[in-house]
Motif scaffolding. Structure first.
Motif, PDB file in Angstrom:
ATOM      1  N   THR A  86     -95.952  77.119   5.508  1.00  0.00           N
ATOM      2  CA  THR A  86     -95.533  76.018   6.370  1.00  0.00           C
ATOM      3  C   THR A  86     -94.775  76.543   7.587  1.00  0.00           C
ATOM      4  N   THR A  87     -95.452  76.553   8.714  1.00  0.00           N
ATOM      5  CA  THR A  87     -94.847  77.020   9.962  1.00  0.00           C
ATOM      6  C   THR A  87     -95.383  76.186  11.109  1.00  0.00           C
ATOM      7  N   LEU A  88     -94.496  75.730  11.969  1.00  0.00           N
ATOM      8  CA  LEU A  88     -94.878  75.036  13.191  1.00  0.00           C
ATOM      9  C   LEU A  88     -94.363  75.879  14.348  1.00  0.00           C
ATOM     10  N   ALA A  89     -95.259  76.261  15.241  1.00  0.00           N
ATOM     11  CA  ALA A  89     -94.873  77.122  16.360  1.00  0.00           C
ATOM     12  C   ALA A  89     -95.453  76.585  17.658  1.00  0.00           C
ATOM     13  N   ILE A  90     -94.828  76.958  18.753  1.00  0.00           N
ATOM     14  CA  ILE A  90     -95.342  76.645  20.078  1.00  0.00           C
ATOM     15  C   ILE A  90     -95.483  77.944  20.859  1.00  0.00           C
TER      16      ILE A  90
END
Length: 159
Positions: free
Chosen positions: A119-123
């Motif tokens: 679970t990782t959210l990156a920009i």
């Protein structure tokens, strides 16, 4: 499905998030995306269908989660990321809790994706990718788990 070409067979037990030529999103319960699908990724549990919670009958525990929420008509997509396995920071969320979040976002459909340590959210930033959450791998907070695939969304700048 990537750029209109299937790269693995569908699994009827896995629901899928499908995007058509106009970038409209749709969740299909049986994993079979329509012919006009350009991009697709499988999830593991459909949480909302036609604006209603989807019942399930298995043990539900708090966990790190990634959920996609699709509006009626597929014009809006929301990503919900919940960290987990980090006492005093985030214990995670149950599927029932995720369903409540999806319904509060007036979901027509919602799909739980993989979750857990991936679970990782990156920009993207000028200095490279930047995580927006606190992933955990091998019990080390902020350590990212190596994964073989991911869901990437490119948004065009608004005018």
């Amino acid at each position: 499905i990537a750029d209109g070409e299937p790269y693995s067979p569908f699994e009827s037990r896995w629901p899928a998030l499908c995007f058509d030529d106009d970038n409209r999103a749709r969740v299909v319960a049986d994993g079979t995306c329509p012919d006009e699908t350009q991009q697709a990724i499988a999830g593991n549990q459909q949480l909302v269908a036609n604006g209603e919670a989807v019942p399930f009958d298995f043990r539900d525990r708090a966990y790190a989660r990634v959920m996609v929420v699709v509006s009626r008509g597929g014009e809006e997509l929301s990503l919900v990321v919940v960290d987990g396995k980090q006492p005093h920071y985030s214990e995670g969320a149950t599927l029932i809790q995720l369903t409540g979040i999806a319904l509060s976002l007036t979901a027509d459909a919602a799909l739980n994706l993989d979750g857990g340590g991936s679970t990782t959210l990156a920009i993207e930033t000028p200095n490279g990718p930047q995580p927006l959450n606190a992933p955990i791998h091998t019990k080390w907070p902020l350590r990212q788990r190596p994964v073989a695939n991911h869901l990437g969304i490119r948004a065009l700048a608004s005018e």
